[in-house]
Write an enzyme that holds these catalytic residues in place. Structure first.
Site, PDB file in Angstrom:
ATOM      1  N   GLU A 200       0.884  -1.173   0.000  1.00 37.84           N
ATOM      2  CA  GLU A 200       0.000   0.000   0.000  1.00 37.84           C
ATOM      3  C   GLU A 200       0.924   1.226   0.000  1.00 37.84           C
ATOM      4  O   GLU A 200       0.931   2.012  -0.932  1.00 37.84           O
ATOM      5  CB  GLU A 200      -0.912  -0.028   1.232  1.00 37.84           C
ATOM      6  CG  GLU A 200      -1.868   1.157   1.333  1.00 37.84           C
ATOM      7  CD  GLU A 200      -2.696   1.160   2.629  1.00 37.84           C
ATOM      8  OE1 GLU A 200      -2.303   0.476   3.594  1.00 37.84           O
ATOM      9  OE2 GLU A 200      -3.726   1.866   2.672  1.00 37.84           O
ATOM     10  N   ASP A 278     -12.372  -0.452   1.858  1.00 34.39           N
ATOM     11  CA  ASP A 278     -11.361  -0.240   2.906  1.00 34.39           C
ATOM     12  C   ASP A 278     -11.968   0.402   4.162  1.00 34.39           C
ATOM     13  O   ASP A 278     -12.290  -0.313   5.116  1.00 34.39           O
ATOM     14  CB  ASP A 278     -10.188   0.584   2.362  1.00 34.39           C
ATOM     15  CG  ASP A 278      -8.868   0.329   3.089  1.00 34.39           C
ATOM     16  OD1 ASP A 278      -8.839  -0.531   3.978  1.00 34.39           O
ATOM     17  OD2 ASP A 278      -7.875   0.995   2.754  1.00 34.39           O
TER      18      ASP A 278
HETATM   19  N1  ADE Z   1      -6.415  -0.036   8.931  1.00 35.36           N
HETATM   20  C1  ADE Z   1      -7.544   0.470   8.447  1.00 35.36           C
HETATM   21  N2  ADE Z   1      -7.380   0.870   7.180  1.00 35.36           N
HETATM   22  C2  ADE Z   1      -6.103   0.585   6.841  1.00 35.36           C
HETATM   23  C3  ADE Z   1      -5.318   0.755   5.678  1.00 35.36           C
HETATM   24  N3  ADE Z   1      -5.817   1.291   4.559  1.00 35.36           N
HETATM   25  N4  ADE Z   1      -4.042   0.358   5.703  1.00 35.36           N
HETATM   26  C4  ADE Z   1      -3.524  -0.186   6.812  1.00 35.36           C
HETATM   27  N5  ADE Z   1      -4.213  -0.356   7.930  1.00 35.36           N
HETATM   28  C5  ADE Z   1      -5.497   0.018   7.947  1.00 35.36           C
HETATM   29 ZN    ZN Z   2      -7.247  -1.926   4.608  1.00 40.43          ZN
END
Ligand code: ADE
Ligand code: ZN
Length: 337
Positions: A200, A278
């Site tokens: 990410e 998400d």
């Molecule tokens: N916890 C909640 N959303 C998240 C994300 N996008 N990346 C990492 N941890 C998270």
């Molecule tokens: Zn996430």
């Protein structure tokens, strides 16, 4: 609304990447704060929403953990979960796999059982009343230690029949998959499914390590895997599902513009991508809004939208019987759409 957006609205789909704490809408946050006698550092829902402007993952996480502090009782967790399920139902989500972060709550003195029973009673009622099926995935917070993850794993074991798998979330950079190798070895030996947020914000190596060290069944996000061609080829060859979250990526500055979103390249490379919300209360849209905006930005075709929905079912942890049923519902929809 375009014809393709109507198609999206009716498209049967699964959601495979949603943090239940990230579905806490400002209105409910204020209502729970009032119910529990907690003071919020914002004067109104509008002021809170205005604070949702993030330059990176950590800025979001700081508000997300602060917001979760209004969740105290089993009823709070029930209300939170049911509100999400009702919303998902309107988006034609027939099956959902929900992440929860027990450490966010047990660290504040809330019992694991309170969190778990609140969430799971909403899941059973939603299946009974709306036909929406679900699985639960417990995420370890990667900014905490592996020892704390092991304690959480042990606290969860009495509830193992209602947990499909374990995941890894929170601050990615500086907390590589290797930090959690031992706890995931135990998770794997016990037969649970494994997922991990990787790529990410973190580098492609974290995606590789999630595959090699944690032996994940799916990668959550995976955007930065595209920086490594050999890794992309491997993900395609292994048909490794990616749970992609475009509006999250836009809100957290993982991408500057949806038109640059790697989903286009993922699909072109033959990766098993799925679309997800998400933390929809924070990122401006539930799953259909992710489909709509991504469709417009990347010119996704009807066939590509249908493939994303198909991937969501095939990559799910639903039973084979339920998967067949879900794919049948999708095929009937496609035959008449
Ligand atoms: N916890 C909640 N959303 C998240 C994300 N996008 N990346 C990492 N941890 C998270
Ligand atoms: Zn996430």
């Amino acid at each position: 609304m375009t014809e393709l957006h109507d198609f999206i609205d009716g498209l049967p789909k699964a959601e495979l990447h949603v943090h239940i704490e990230g579905t806490l809408e400002p209105e409910l946050m204020f209502a729970l704060a009032k119910r529990n006698g907690i003071a919020l550092p914002y004067a109104s829902v509008e002021e809170l929403r205005a604070a949702y402007s993030f330059n990176n993952l950590q800025e979001f996480l700081d508000l997300y953990y602060q917001g979760a502090q209004v969740l105290i009782t089993q009823q709070d967790f029930y209300d939170l979960t049911l509100a999400y399920l009702k919303r998902a139902h309107t988006d034609q989500v027939l099956h959902t796999e929900i992440f929860f972060d027990p450490q966010t709550h047990t660290e504040r003195g809330i019992a694991f059982q309170t969190v778990f029973e609140g969430i799971t009673s909403a899941l059973s009622n939603a299946e009974r009343d709306m036909g929406i099926t679900s699985e639960l995935i417990l995420c370890f917070l990667r900014h905490l230690s592996e020892e704390e993850a092991i304690e959480t794993y042990e606290a969860a074991l009495p509830y193992r029949d209602r947990i499909a798998g374990f995941g890894l979330d929170s601050s990615e950079k500086g907390h590589p998959p290797a930090k959690f190798e031992r706890v995931f070895a135990r998770v794997r030996a016990a037969g649970f499914r494994i997922v991990a947020h990787a790529g990410e914000e973190g580098p492609p190596e974290y995606v590789k390590d999630a595959l090699d060290l944690l032996k994940v069944d799916r990668i959550d996000h995976g955007n930065r895997a595209l920086e490594d061609n050999a890794l992309v080829e491997r993900l395609a060859r292994e048909a490794m599902p990616l749970t992609v979250c475009p509006l999250s990526n836009l809100s957290l500055a993982v991408v500057k513009d949806l038109a640059d979103h790697p989903l286009r390249r993922m699909l072109d490379a033959g990766l098993v991508a799925t679309l997800n919300s998400d933390d929809p209360a924070y990122f401006g849209g539930y799953v259909n809004q992710n489909f709509r905006q991504t469709q417009s930005a990347l010119n996704l075709t009807k066939d590509e939208l249908a493939l994303l929905a198909r991937n969501s079912f095939t990559a799910s942890f639903a039973s084979e019987e339920r998967k067949t049923e879900l794919l049948g519902i999708l095929d009937s929809y496609l035959a008449q759409a």
